[in-house]
Design an enzyme around this catalytic site. Structure first.
Site, PDB file in Angstrom:
ATOM      1  N   PRO A   1       0.808  -1.170  -0.184  1.00  0.00           N
ATOM      2  CA  PRO A   1      -0.022  -0.077   0.077  1.00  0.00           C
ATOM      3  C   PRO A   1       0.794   1.200   0.003  1.00  0.00           C
ATOM      4  O   PRO A   1       0.365   2.290  -0.619  1.00  0.00           O
ATOM      5  CB  PRO A   1      -0.738  -0.189   1.316  1.00  0.00           C
ATOM      6  CG  PRO A   1      -0.973  -1.834   1.625  1.00  0.00           C
ATOM      7  CD  PRO A   1       0.497  -2.253   1.107  1.00  0.00           C
TER       8      PRO A   1
ATOM      9  N   GLU B   1      13.117  -7.182 -15.691  1.00  0.00           N
ATOM     10  CA  GLU B   1      13.755  -6.886 -16.837  1.00  0.00           C
ATOM     11  C   GLU B   1      12.933  -7.772 -18.119  1.00  0.00           C
ATOM     12  O   GLU B   1      12.597  -7.016 -19.011  1.00  0.00           O
ATOM     13  CB  GLU B   1      15.267  -7.592 -17.044  1.00  0.00           C
ATOM     14  CG  GLU B   1      16.190  -6.434 -17.558  1.00  0.00           C
ATOM     15  CD  GLU B   1      17.423  -7.157 -17.313  1.00  0.00           C
ATOM     16  OE1 GLU B   1      18.103  -7.942 -18.231  1.00  0.00           O
ATOM     17  OE2 GLU B   1      18.365  -6.501 -16.285  1.00  0.00           O
TER      18      GLU B   1
ATOM     19  N   ARG C   1       9.476  -6.123 -18.376  1.00  0.00           N
ATOM     20  CA  ARG C   1       9.448  -5.017 -19.042  1.00  0.00           C
ATOM     21  C   ARG C   1       9.231  -5.164 -20.503  1.00  0.00           C
ATOM     22  O   ARG C   1       8.584  -4.490 -21.230  1.00  0.00           O
ATOM     23  CB  ARG C   1      10.730  -4.196 -18.673  1.00  0.00           C
ATOM     24  CG  ARG C   1      10.445  -3.454 -17.233  1.00  0.00           C
ATOM     25  CD  ARG C   1      11.499  -2.677 -16.541  1.00  0.00           C
ATOM     26  NE  ARG C   1      11.057  -2.458 -15.432  1.00  0.00           N
ATOM     27  CZ  ARG C   1      11.671  -1.773 -14.461  1.00  0.00           C
ATOM     28  NH1 ARG C   1      13.276  -1.750 -14.439  1.00  0.00           N
ATOM     29  NH2 ARG C   1      11.297  -1.343 -13.304  1.00  0.00           N
TER      30      ARG C   1
ATOM     31  N   ARG D   1     -15.860   7.012 -42.138  1.00  0.00           N
ATOM     32  CA  ARG D   1     -16.833   8.336 -41.723  1.00  0.00           C
ATOM     33  C   ARG D   1     -16.412   9.458 -42.529  1.00  0.00           C
ATOM     34  O   ARG D   1     -15.292   9.578 -43.072  1.00  0.00           O
ATOM     35  CB  ARG D   1     -16.121   8.533 -40.290  1.00  0.00           C
ATOM     36  CG  ARG D   1     -16.680  10.092 -39.638  1.00  0.00           C
ATOM     37  CD  ARG D   1     -18.126   9.851 -39.130  1.00  0.00           C
ATOM     38  NE  ARG D   1     -18.750  10.899 -38.488  1.00  0.00           N
ATOM     39  CZ  ARG D   1     -19.835  10.967 -38.086  1.00  0.00           C
ATOM     40  NH1 ARG D   1     -20.843  10.101 -38.341  1.00  0.00           N
ATOM     41  NH2 ARG D   1     -20.182  12.023 -37.472  1.00  0.00           N
TER      42      ARG D   1
ATOM     43  N   GLU E   1       5.282  -2.473 -13.835  1.00  0.00           N
ATOM     44  CA  GLU E   1       6.595  -2.766 -14.135  1.00  0.00           C
ATOM     45  C   GLU E   1       7.407  -1.677 -14.066  1.00  0.00           C
ATOM     46  O   GLU E   1       8.434  -1.922 -14.606  1.00  0.00           O
ATOM     47  CB  GLU E   1       6.738  -3.684 -15.394  1.00  0.00           C
ATOM     48  CG  GLU E   1       5.479  -4.927 -15.427  1.00  0.00           C
ATOM     49  CD  GLU E   1       5.878  -6.176 -15.301  1.00  0.00           C
ATOM     50  OE1 GLU E   1       6.998  -6.355 -15.066  1.00  0.00           O
ATOM     51  OE2 GLU E   1       4.890  -7.005 -14.970  1.00  0.00           O
TER      52      GLU E   1
HETATM   53  C1  LIG Z   1      -3.620  -2.511 -12.546  1.00  0.00           C
HETATM   54  C2  LIG Z   1      -2.292  -2.844 -11.882  1.00  0.00           C
HETATM   55  C3  LIG Z   1      -1.721  -4.055 -11.655  1.00  0.00           C
HETATM   56  C4  LIG Z   1      -0.679  -4.251 -10.948  1.00  0.00           C
HETATM   57  N1  LIG Z   1      -0.009  -5.309 -10.965  1.00  0.00           N
HETATM   58  C5  LIG Z   1       1.049  -5.687 -10.015  1.00  0.00           C
HETATM   59  C6  LIG Z   1       1.442  -6.829  -9.533  1.00  0.00           C
HETATM   60  O1  LIG Z   1       0.893  -7.855 -10.266  1.00  0.00           O
HETATM   61  N2  LIG Z   1       2.658  -7.183  -8.807  1.00  0.00           N
HETATM   62  C7  LIG Z   1       2.925  -5.863  -8.275  1.00  0.00           C
HETATM   63  O2  LIG Z   1       4.110  -6.139  -7.241  1.00  0.00           O
HETATM   64  N3  LIG Z   1       2.778  -4.746  -8.672  1.00  0.00           N
HETATM   65  C8  LIG Z   1       1.815  -4.496  -9.352  1.00  0.00           C
HETATM   66  N4  LIG Z   1       1.270  -3.163  -9.670  1.00  0.00           N
HETATM   67  C9  LIG Z   1       1.746  -2.101  -9.088  1.00  0.00           C
HETATM   68  C10 LIG Z   1       2.763  -1.316  -9.766  1.00  0.00           C
HETATM   69  O3  LIG Z   1       4.155  -1.868 -10.189  1.00  0.00           O
HETATM   70  C11 LIG Z   1       2.935   0.152  -9.215  1.00  0.00           C
HETATM   71  O4  LIG Z   1       1.740   0.793  -9.158  1.00  0.00           O
HETATM   72  C12 LIG Z   1       4.110   0.880  -9.935  1.00  0.00           C
HETATM   73  O5  LIG Z   1       5.385   0.471  -9.751  1.00  0.00           O
HETATM   74  C13 LIG Z   1       4.168   2.332  -9.466  1.00  0.00           C
HETATM   75  O6  LIG Z   1       4.179   2.255  -7.726  1.00  0.00           O
HETATM   76  P1  LIG Z   1       3.140   3.291  -6.899  1.00  0.00           P
HETATM   77  O7  LIG Z   1       1.610   3.009  -7.802  1.00  0.00           O
HETATM   78  O8  LIG Z   1       3.455   2.784  -5.558  1.00  0.00           O
HETATM   79  O9  LIG Z   1       3.556   4.619  -7.240  1.00  0.00           O
HETATM   80  P2  LIG Z   1       4.849   5.406  -6.649  1.00  0.00           P
HETATM   81  O10 LIG Z   1       5.958   4.800  -6.472  1.00  0.00           O
HETATM   82  O11 LIG Z   1       4.208   5.959  -5.241  1.00  0.00           O
HETATM   83  O12 LIG Z   1       4.934   6.804  -7.674  1.00  0.00           O
HETATM   84  C14 LIG Z   1       4.222   7.793  -7.638  1.00  0.00           C
HETATM   85  C15 LIG Z   1       4.476   8.699  -8.803  1.00  0.00           C
HETATM   86  O13 LIG Z   1       5.941   9.257  -8.372  1.00  0.00           O
HETATM   87  C16 LIG Z   1       6.760   9.087  -9.534  1.00  0.00           C
HETATM   88  N5  LIG Z   1       8.102   8.671  -8.887  1.00  0.00           N
HETATM   89  C17 LIG Z   1       8.441   7.871  -7.797  1.00  0.00           C
HETATM   90  N6  LIG Z   1       9.580   7.981  -7.662  1.00  0.00           N
HETATM   91  C18 LIG Z   1      10.255   8.765  -8.314  1.00  0.00           C
HETATM   92  C19 LIG Z   1      11.672   9.213  -8.402  1.00  0.00           C
HETATM   93  N7  LIG Z   1      12.494   8.949  -7.794  1.00  0.00           N
HETATM   94  N8  LIG Z   1      11.581  10.237  -9.499  1.00  0.00           N
HETATM   95  C20 LIG Z   1      10.608  10.875 -10.246  1.00  0.00           C
HETATM   96  N9  LIG Z   1       9.545  10.295 -10.028  1.00  0.00           N
HETATM   97  C21 LIG Z   1       9.249   9.374  -9.131  1.00  0.00           C
HETATM   98  C22 LIG Z   1       6.149   7.597 -10.402  1.00  0.00           C
HETATM   99  O14 LIG Z   1       6.698   7.649 -11.586  1.00  0.00           O
HETATM  100  C23 LIG Z   1       4.897   8.283 -10.001  1.00  0.00           C
HETATM  101  O15 LIG Z   1       4.504   9.093 -11.124  1.00  0.00           O
HETATM  102  C24 LIG Z   1       0.349  -3.159 -10.492  1.00  0.00           C
HETATM  103  C25 LIG Z   1      -0.527  -1.749 -10.744  1.00  0.00           C
HETATM  104  C26 LIG Z   1      -1.579  -1.570 -11.342  1.00  0.00           C
HETATM  105  C27 LIG Z   1      -2.430  -0.385 -11.378  1.00  0.00           C
END
Ligand SMILES: Cc1cc2nc3c(=O)[nH]c(=O)nc-3n(C[C@H](O)[C@H](O)[C@H](O)COP(=O)(O)OP(=O)(O)OC[C@H]3O[C@@H](n4cnc5c(N)ncnc54)[C@H](O)[C@@H]3O)c2cc1C
Length: 404
Positions: A133, A261, A264, A289, A384
């Site tokens: 979370p 990797e 991605r 269209r 990812e």
């Molecule tokens: C539908 C869905 C399916 C998913 N499935 C999986 C799964 O199967 N397993 C799993 O483990 N995870 C899963 N995820 C999670 C996903 O990998 C994360 O949401 C993602 O890595 C981003 O993390 P966060 O949401 O906590 O955002 P945060 O890390 O809180 O980032 C918020 C914002 O800040 C930016 N940011 C963060 N750090 C920096 C920095 N150092 N410099 C600049 N900008 C930064 C980010 O780019 C983003 O714009 C899923 C997510 C979704 C929405």
């Protein structure tokens, strides 16, 4: 019916045959049914059953374990085709593919023999869990932890978030902190292969201590469930530490990053697939269209959109295949996988938006397929690793490779 837009691609005979087979499956089974499952947000069971029959859960698993033994490049081609139909379908196989990669690369012989044959047929499906979370991008900041009991078993505690296939999976590859004092933090992390009952919210018996809260309600990417997972005193025997009870402890972060990797490349292929579908829909609609007395495809502004879409898709496809080929050749491909993921996911979003614009008001109607693509495409910018994180990876690797 799809508008034929297939570009010249260098494929082996096997790759061409399998891609054509999957394309036909997508045209006949996925595209006509995606709207139904998307609107109901229900798991596309009949489609998944057919995918099992086609062997699509074992594409990269070696033949000795009952899989097809194909490489990442071929897998990426298959994922592109599936995602052209519906990215949720590729979501059903994606975490499964990552799980099988982890086992093939890091698993003990016993772990491979125990899981891979059942994974190859799709009898059991895998999920992959890093996020929590409060943590997504900054993986080293996870809080979930595992402690070893006197009897050698590990007790897992913590909350995981956004687990794709979190409910329907039978096995979850989950990252836990096993040494909270490790410096740097990544050396104190371990990947556990946690087994569970598929489709069961509260696990009992040998899997007690793992519950799955109701699925997260999402904007798109429907059909495939994303859930939290709550580990509360879940017991994991030492032989379910990825790589073995001794060798695997403390290796989890490195193992999971390696898997990301290939993950991605897989997301990049999904970006190419959804962009390709958007182009097909745009080519069709723009010839049907009419405005100002002629098909909108005859207006140069629309042709420029089509030209930009096709050009970007071609570039994204090429960089995706390059990253896959490097990985198949056993070379580091973190830079290329980052580039592929960044370019292809952004291309997916841009092409979907252009297709939406070309549809005018009808693009906003649920009767047109582009409406679903518009809700699905943004996921690829996040999962990812976000675009910002990809740029960080690319920048760091560039400086490492070109240090003065
Ligand atoms: C539908 C869905 C399916 C998913 N499935 C999986 C799964 O199967 N397993 C799993 O483990 N995870 C899963 N995820 C999670 C996903 O990998 C994360 O949401 C993602 O890595 C981003 O993390 P966060 O949401 O906590 O955002 P945060 O890390 O809180 O980032 C918020 C914002 O800040 C930016 N940011 C963060 N750090 C920096 C920095 N150092 N410099 C600049 N900008 C930064 C980010 O780019 C983003 O714009 C899923 C997510 C979704 C929405």
């Amino acid at each position: 019916m799809a508008v034929e837009t297939a570009a010249y691609t260098e494929q082996t005979d096997i790759q061409r045959d399998i891609t054509e087979m999957v394309r036909q499956f997508v045209d006949e089974q996925i595209i006509p049914n995606a709207e139904h499952y998307d609107h109901e947000d229900s798991f596309p069971e009949p489609i998944v059953e057919q995918m099992k029959e086609l062997g699509l859960f074992g594409v990269t698993i070696p033949e000795e374990y009952g899989g097809m033994g194909l490489d990442l490049t071929t897998y990426a081609m298959i994922v592109e085709e599936l995602s052209r139909g519906w990215i949720s379908i590729s979501g059903v196989v994606n975490t499964h593919f990552i799980g099988s990669y982890l086992l093939m690369k890091f698993g003990t012989d016993e772990q491979k023999e125990h899981f891979l044959p059942k994974m190859a047929t799709g009898e059991i499906r895998a999920a992959f869990s890093l996020s929590e979370p409060e943590v997504g991008s900054d993986v080293q900041g996870i809080k979930s932890s595992a402690k070893q009991d006197a009897d050698g078993n590990w007790e897992l505690n913590g909350q995981k978030m956004w687990v794709t296939n979190g409910l329907g999976s039978s096995v979850v590859f989950v990252l836990m902190k096993t040494d909270p004092n490790a410096e740097p933090a990544y050396k104190g992390m371990t990947c556990f292969i946690t087994e569970k009952e598929p489709w069961k919210e509260v696990n009992e018996g040998e899997y007690a201590g793992l519950t799955v809260p109701p699925k997260i309600k999402k904007m798109g990417y429907k059909g495939v469930e994303s859930t939290e997972l709550v580990y509360d005193g879940y017991k994991c025997p030492p032989e379910r530490v990825l790589g073995g009870g001794e060798e695997g402890v403390g290796e989890g972060f490195v193992q999971m990053m390696d898997a990301l990797e290939v993950g991605r490349v897989n997301v990049a292929a999904r970006g190419v697939g959804i962009a390709q579908r958007a182009l097909e829909l745009a080519l069709r609609y723009s010839q049907e269209r009419k405005t100002f007395g002629k098909p909108i495809a005859q207006h140069q502004a629309i042709q420029f959109k089509l030209a930009d879409m096709a050009t970007k898709i071609e570039a994204a496809r090429l960089v995706t295949r390059k990253a896959a080929r490097l990985k198949d050749a056993g070379e580091r491909s973190d830079l290329e996988a980052g580039m592929a993921k960044l370019l292809a996911s952004e291309t997916g979003k841009e092409c979907v938006e252009e297709c939406f614009r070309i549809h005018g008001g009808y693009g906003y109607s649920k009767e047109y397929e582009i409406e679903r693509l518009y809700r699905d495409a943004p996921l690829l910018l996040i999962g990812e690793g976000t675009s910002e994180i990809q740029r960080m990876v690319i920048g760091k690797k560039l400086l490492q490779r070109h240090k003065i």
